[in-house]
Design a protein around this motif. Structure first.
Motif, short mmCIF file in Angstrom:
data_model
loop_
_atom_site.label_atom_id
_atom_site.label_comp_id
_atom_site.label_asym_id
_atom_site.label_seq_id
_atom_site.Cartn_x
_atom_site.Cartn_y
_atom_site.Cartn_z
N ASN A 126 0.94 -8.13 6.54
CA ASN A 126 2.37 -8.21 6.25
C ASN A 126 2.82 -7.08 5.34
OD1 ASN A 126 2.47 -10.51 7.81
ND2 ASN A 126 2.35 -11.90 6.07
N LEU B 41 11.71 -12.42 3.88
CA LEU B 41 11.04 -11.39 3.09
C LEU B 41 9.96 -11.94 2.16
CD1 LEU B 41 13.79 -8.83 2.04
CD2 LEU B 41 11.77 -8.44 3.46
N TRP C 40 10.63 -10.90 9.45
CA TRP C 40 9.98 -10.42 10.66
C TRP C 40 9.82 -11.52 11.68
CZ3 TRP C 40 7.32 -10.83 6.07
CH2 TRP C 40 6.20 -11.64 6.03
N PRO D 245 9.65 -5.95 12.48
CA PRO D 245 10.57 -6.23 11.37
C PRO D 245 11.89 -6.78 11.91
CG PRO D 245 9.68 -4.00 11.22
CD PRO D 245 9.29 -4.54 12.55
N ASN E 215 7.46 -0.40 8.44
CA ASN E 215 8.73 -0.80 9.06
C ASN E 215 8.77 -0.49 10.56
OD1 ASN E 215 11.25 -1.90 9.30
ND2 ASN E 215 12.32 -0.12 8.49
N LEU F 138 3.17 -4.07 7.41
CA LEU F 138 4.36 -4.16 8.26
C LEU F 138 5.60 -3.71 7.50
CD1 LEU F 138 5.64 -5.24 10.98
CD2 LEU F 138 5.96 -7.40 9.76
N PHE F 139 5.76 -4.17 6.28
CA PHE F 139 6.92 -3.77 5.47
C PHE F 139 6.87 -2.30 5.07
CE2 PHE F 139 7.27 -8.41 4.39
CZ PHE F 139 8.43 -8.60 5.11
N VAL G 168 15.25 -4.35 6.15
CA VAL G 168 14.34 -5.40 6.60
C VAL G 168 14.64 -6.68 5.84
CG1 VAL G 168 11.93 -6.11 6.76
CG2 VAL G 168 12.54 -3.73 7.18
N CYS H 86 15.72 -6.82 11.04
CA CYS H 86 16.63 -6.03 10.20
C CYS H 86 18.07 -6.53 10.31
CB CYS H 86 16.59 -4.56 10.61
SG CYS H 86 14.97 -3.82 10.42
#
Length: 188
Positions: free
Chosen positions: A69, A26, A111, A100, A76, A72-73, A108, A102
């Motif tokens: 990035n 993360l 990745w 992601p 998700n 992306l978060f 999450v 998970c």
């Protein structure tokens, strides 16, 4: 085996993939990368694990990576984005695919990503010399951008032995004794 405080994955699957693959936590720190990934970057695994993009890539690229990035978060979901590099007079397109990672609660925790080198955007090559074949010009151009023999082999989908053979031919045809001399003579 990848064993981070939150990430536990059997890496043998990724070790057998020919594409550059990486896993980040993360915080954006690399917790895993396969051999094609480090060959693509031209550095060792020890120079990657535990570091972030800003630690190992030029700032102009790490800012682009950080923006992708964050998206992306936020979304998700799977992400594909392109980065156009201008490392030399030849523009390169690099395609990143990320998903992601998970945990069992669907939170999450990082990745997984891969890199597909899209190759030259146009037909121009950084070094162009009529004495050299098209492939020899490609090899010399990539060498001038700082790629290693293994990195060139991966990019061109040929063996490192074949890259070395092309470089010997380049040096012979240009009467050069070093990379810099070959690039200079090719552009003269």
């Amino acid at each position: 085996m990848i064993n981070n405080s939150k990430i536990l994955i059997d890496s043998s699957f990724f070790d057998g993939i020919a594409l550059p693959v990486f896993i980040k936590d993360l915080n954006g720190k690399f917790v895993y990368c396969n051999q094609p990934f480090v060959e693509f970057l031209g550095i060792s695994i020890q120079q990657v694990i535990g570091l972030s993009d800003s630690d190992i890539r030029p700032r102009k690229f790490s800012v682009e990576y950080a923006k992708a990035n964050e998206e992306l978060f936020r979304l998700n979901k799977e992400q594909s984005h392109q980065l156009i590099t201008h490392e030399s007079s030849a523009k390169e397109k690099i395609v990143f695919k990320k998903i992601p990672l998970c945990n069992l609660d669907n939170d999450v925790i990082g990745w997984i990503g891969s890199i597909n080198d899209g190759g030259p955007i146009d037909k121009s090559i950084a070094t162009r010399n009529d004495k050299l074949t098209h492939r020899e010009n490609e090899v010399l151009s990539l060498l001038s951008m700082g790629l290693s023999v293994k990195g060139i082999a991966i990019k061109l989908h040929i063996s490192p032995h074949t890259v070395s053979h092309h470089l010997k031919e380049v040096y012979t045809k240009l009467d050069a004794h070093s990379k810099n001399e070959a690039v200079f003579k090719a552009n003269s």
